[in-house]
Each structure stands twice: as C-alpha cells, then as structure tokens.
Design a protein around this motif. Structure first.
Motif, PDB file in Angstrom:
ATOM      1  N   ASP A   1       3.938  14.908   2.302  1.00 39.28           N
ATOM      2  CA  ASP A   1       4.065  13.679   1.512  1.00 39.28           C
ATOM      3  C   ASP A   1       5.440  13.052   1.681  1.00 39.28           C
ATOM      4  O   ASP A   1       5.571  11.830   1.771  1.00 39.28           O
ATOM      5  CB  ASP A   1       3.811  13.965   0.033  1.00 39.28           C
TER       6      ASP A   1
ATOM      7  N   SER B   1       6.073   9.462   3.209  1.00 37.68           N
ATOM      8  CA  SER B   1       6.585   8.453   2.281  1.00 37.68           C
ATOM      9  C   SER B   1       7.840   7.770   2.790  1.00 37.68           C
ATOM     10  O   SER B   1       8.196   6.700   2.326  1.00 37.68           O
ATOM     11  CB  SER B   1       6.857   9.082   0.908  1.00 37.68           C
TER      12      SER B   1
ATOM     13  N   ASP C   1       0.833  -1.204   0.000  1.00 40.74           N
ATOM     14  CA  ASP C   1       0.000   0.000   0.000  1.00 40.74           C
ATOM     15  C   ASP C   1       0.867   1.253   0.000  1.00 40.74           C
ATOM     16  O   ASP C   1       0.606   2.216  -0.728  1.00 40.74           O
ATOM     17  CB  ASP C   1      -0.916   0.021   1.229  1.00 40.74           C
ATOM     18  N   HIS C   2       1.881   1.237   0.856  1.00 41.57           N
ATOM     19  CA  HIS C   2       2.802   2.371   0.973  1.00 41.57           C
ATOM     20  C   HIS C   2       3.520   2.610  -0.356  1.00 41.57           C
ATOM     21  O   HIS C   2       3.613   3.738  -0.835  1.00 41.57           O
ATOM     22  CB  HIS C   2       3.812   2.071   2.085  1.00 41.57           C
TER      23      HIS C   2
ATOM     24  N   LYS D   1       1.178   3.991  -3.089  1.00 34.60           N
ATOM     25  CA  LYS D   1       0.784   5.381  -2.863  1.00 34.60           C
ATOM     26  C   LYS D   1       1.896   6.349  -3.257  1.00 34.60           C
ATOM     27  O   LYS D   1       1.617   7.418  -3.818  1.00 34.60           O
ATOM     28  CB  LYS D   1       0.407   5.587  -1.395  1.00 34.60           C
TER      29      LYS D   1
END
Length: 248
Positions: free
Chosen positions: A139, A143, A5-6, A9
């Motif tokens: 972000d 991240s 998922d990380h 994204k």
C-alpha cells in the motif's frame, strides 16, 4: 487511476484544531526540518514550533491504510496583537523583493497570507527504500506513485487561502517545487530575486482572482474534493463537533 482516485483510495485531509492535531503537525515539521534537513535546531519535545503558529491555520494530510499523519501545511495570517508585524517572506526577501511589482506595505493586515511549513515525511516522498515484495509495503509503495501527496498538500494551502479574507498568497519556494506547481496550471508570479534560505528560495505571489483559472482538470478535481472536506471540518468545528476524520 486519476489523481482524485489515487487520493480517495489512500488519503484524507483534516484541519488541525485540537492540541493533538497541532502536535502532529509540529512533530512532522520537527522530523523533516530539524532531524532530516537540519534547517532548525532540534529540541527535546520533538516538535518544531515558531512565533507564527499562534496566528496560522494548520492542516494535515492523512494516510488511510496506516492511519498516519504524513504531511502538514499552514497559512500564516496577520497577527491581531501586532498588526504591523511582517510575514516571514517579507523578512527573508526584504532586500530582494521587487516592490515595483508588489509592495506588501500598501495592504491592510490580513489581506496577504503566506503558504508555509509544507512538510512531507520522507517515506511518502519515496526517499526510504523498501522491499516491494513485502506485503506490508504494498500500500505504501502504491500510494507514493503519483505526485498526489505534493499536489494534495498544495491544494490544502489553496483551500485555506480561498476560504480566508486574504486577496493575495505569498510563498517562498525552491525552483523544483515552483515548476511542478506551475505545470499543474496554477498562475503565480516571481516577485523578487532568489536568496539562500534553507536552500535557494524565491518569493512568489498568488492573486486570489486569477491563479486558479488555468489548473488542469485532474488537479481541479483533487482541489475541489480537498476543499470540500476542509470546509466540512470547519463547519463541524464551528458547530462544536470535533470528531471529523479523527485518525489516531
């Protein structure tokens, strides 16, 4: 949020086929290995290039929110013009390699590749301090929370390896990196004593048939996605389409 998922994204991957993408690899390496760590001499072109690049496969890790190439890696294959030429790890560990465990001289050229030049920009290793209250940092800070960059970069190497004709992958790794990779479930062996080479490094060997058997589910999912994207890049390149994930 899972590793996959990380990754989905914030990141993407791309094989470096074009001159533009190769230059992006070389510039990341220059910044990390020449400017930051001072492992190699810096040059006026801001690119770190060596004699092995011509017979290597290269790939990039891309940061989606910024469109920036933030990490790179390569695997070094055999030199078709000079098949007897040793890989870098053979030169570095020529006096400390345990040849009773593994002797590279008994293999034909191309049956061993080397994971090499894994480089991540410092801001994506959390080494650049940023004000978390600033919107433009949100972000980037999010991240970098998970080890997805490092595991993603290693998965790039694994993908390039398993899609090659090599039976074994070799790597020079510092103990901290080796420990993190091992905790993810990858199986590999230390095949010699550590030496001082850009810090302390030990030689490690990955056997194609067994080294992915025990990887945990999250890392396996991440690898499969990265492998699918890199295979797609290769298929598009071979078909004459170089437009796949062509970020600025």
């Amino acid at each position: 949020m899972t590793l996959l998922d990380h990754f989905e994204k914030f990141y993407d991957v791309k094989r470096a086929y074009s001159d533009h993408d190769l230059e992006r690899c070389y510039r990341i390496r220059h910044r990390v290995f020449c400017r930051e760590l001072n492992y190699f001499d810096a040059d006026d072109y801001e690119m770190e290039v060596d004699e092995y690049d011509a017979h290597s496969e290269h790939a990039l890790l891309l940061h989606k929110p910024s469109g920036q190439a933030v990490a790179c890696a390569r695997i070094i294959g055999g030199d078709l013009k000079n098949p007897e030429k040793p890989l870098p790890y053979e030169e570095v560990f020529k006096d400390s390699l345990n040849r009773e465990m593994f002797d590279p001289d008994v293999f034909l050229p191309g049956k061993i590749i080397e994971f090499s030049r894994l480089a991540v920009l410092p801001e994506f290793r959390g080494q650049v301090k940023r004000d978390a209250a600033l919107p433009e940092n949100a972000d980037l800070l999010e991240s970098c929370k998970a080890p997805v960059v490092l595991l993603g970069l290693f998965s790039i190497c694994v993908s390039l390896f398993v899609n090659s004709e090599a039976e074994y992958g070799a790597a020079m790794m510092e103990p901290r990196l080796a420990q993190l990779i091992k905790q993810s479930g990858f199986r590999f062996e230390e095949i010699g004593d550590p030496v001082k080479h850009c810090g302390w490094r030990s030689p490690f060997l990955f056997e194609r048939e067994i080294f992915m058997r025990n990887i945990n589910t999250q890392v396996s999912d991440l690898f499969r996605e990265i492998n699918a994207r890199l295979c797609e890049d290769k298929a598009n390149f071979q078909a004459g389409d170089e437009t796949v994930r062509c970020y600025a």
